[in-house]
Design a protein around this motif. Structure first.
Motif, PDB file in Angstrom:
ATOM      1  N   GLN A 134     -13.456-105.073   1.850  1.00 33.67           N
ATOM      2  CA  GLN A 134     -13.160-104.063   0.833  1.00 33.67           C
ATOM      3  C   GLN A 134     -12.312-104.643  -0.299  1.00 33.67           C
ATOM      4  N   ALA A 135     -11.270-105.409   0.072  1.00 40.43           N
ATOM      5  CA  ALA A 135     -10.399-106.017  -0.938  1.00 40.43           C
ATOM      6  C   ALA A 135     -11.155-107.049  -1.767  1.00 40.43           C
ATOM      7  N   PHE A 136     -12.012-107.816  -1.122  1.00 40.77           N
ATOM      8  CA  PHE A 136     -12.853-108.807  -1.807  1.00 40.77           C
ATOM      9  C   PHE A 136     -13.775-108.096  -2.796  1.00 40.77           C
ATOM     10  N   HIS A 137     -14.417-107.035  -2.352  1.00 40.39           N
ATOM     11  CA  HIS A 137     -15.336-106.276  -3.200  1.00 40.39           C
ATOM     12  C   HIS A 137     -14.617-105.734  -4.431  1.00 40.39           C
ATOM     13  N   ARG A 138     -13.418-105.204  -4.226  1.00 38.59           N
ATOM     14  CA  ARG A 138     -12.650-104.644  -5.335  1.00 38.59           C
ATOM     15  C   ARG A 138     -12.319-105.715  -6.382  1.00 38.59           C
ATOM     16  N   GLN A 139     -11.836-106.851  -5.916  1.00 38.98           N
ATOM     17  CA  GLN A 139     -11.453-107.926  -6.836  1.00 38.98           C
ATOM     18  C   GLN A 139     -12.669-108.494  -7.568  1.00 38.98           C
ATOM     19  N   ALA A 140     -13.751-108.731  -6.855  1.00 35.93           N
ATOM     20  CA  ALA A 140     -14.944-109.312  -7.481  1.00 35.93           C
ATOM     21  C   ALA A 140     -15.573-108.353  -8.473  1.00 35.93           C
ATOM     22  N   ARG A 141     -15.607-107.087  -8.131  1.00 39.69           N
ATOM     23  CA  ARG A 141     -16.210-106.104  -9.040  1.00 39.69           C
ATOM     24  C   ARG A 141     -15.408-105.999 -10.332  1.00 39.69           C
TER      25      ARG A 141
END
Length: 269
Positions: A134-141
């Motif tokens: 979830q944290a990875f998705h947030r940062q990449a998006r």
């Protein structure tokens, strides 16, 4: 959260792809970290309490000409997972691959499992991979970037259940099923894949002699898949063509039906 950084990239050189590997201080995680370093990745070595081993892994990667840092985080603490992901992006400005490798293991059954062990297994073996994704998705998006997650699961939850290791198995089964949901939910920002390894290293009170004896008897091929092949499979799953993919890399261990964990079935004579 503690941070131990390696030397920065040389001026004028292209920034390498970045991989974060949980539980990368030792054993299987270290092998995966070293293989990614050989493939040219800058490696983030996550550790929980094994600081010296993590620093040794970083030093080994740097000695081989690679780049690595060590980051500490308690996988049971959600705020530390977010902070670790923030640190990765603060240091590199990107993350290309997240390998959820860390795990905890309890030799229990339905009849005797302790609630604290079940909760810890859930938090480390399933919830932490979910929250990191979830944290990875947030940062990449936010940065219009893309990446890939590889969840290291276990061959037993594919087709070879047995009643031992109950708390561990409950969480790993959840992680395996979560992978497909994440592959749909995180696209197109992230691709999410799963690796299902078999026996990889000594576990519990298993001696090296027991491990070698078990290795020769627990698969149709008479040996276990080495960590280098596990790491190569993860590298393959990190390529753009895979999303929602599931690889079993276990030398056929999943084909041998068992009623107990192989570490209890096979003991050196």
């Amino acid at each position: 959260m503690n941070k131990h950084a390696s030397r920065p990239p040389k001026a004028g050189t292209a920034a390498p792809a970045v991989v974060l590997i949980t539980g990368a201080a030792k054993r299987v995680g270290r092998g995966i970290a070293e293989r990614f370093a050989q493939a040219g990745y800058a490696v983030v070595v996550h550790y929980g309490s094994s600081q010296q081993e993590a620093l040794a892994t970083v030093q080994a990667i740097e000695a081989g000409g690679g780049s690595a840092i060590a980051l500490q985080a308690d996988l049971q603490a959600p705020e530390q997972l977010t902070a670790m992901m923030d640190s990765v992006y603060a240091r590199f400005g990107r993350l290309d691959v997240l390998v959820n490798c860390a795990a905890v293991f309890f030799p229990d059954t339905l009849a005797d499992f302790a609630l604290r062990d079940l909760e810890r297994s859930w938090q480390v073996n399933c919830r932490a991979p979910l929250l990191l994704t979830q944290a990875f998705h947030r940062q990449a998006r936010q940065r219009a970037q893309q990446g890939v997650v590889v969840n290291v699961v276990d061959q037993k939850v594919r087709a070879n259940f047995h009643p031992e290791d109950f708390s561990y198995t409950v969480a790993k089964a959840a992680l395996g099923n979560l992978t497909a949901m994440l592959a749909m939910s995180a696209a197109p920002v992230l691709r999410v894949n799963a690796l299902y390894p078999g026996l990889m290293a000594t576990s519990g009170d298993q001696s090296q002699a027991d491990f070698e004896y078990s290795s020769s008897r627990s698969t149709p091929l008479g040996y276990i898949a080495p960590i280098t092949e596990i790491a190569d499979a993860i590298l393959l799953l990190a390529r753009p063509s895979f999303n929602g993919a599931e690889f079993v890399v276990d030398a056929g261990q999943n084909l041998v039906r068992v009623e107990r964990d192989v570490i209890n079935l096979y003991r050196a004579p």
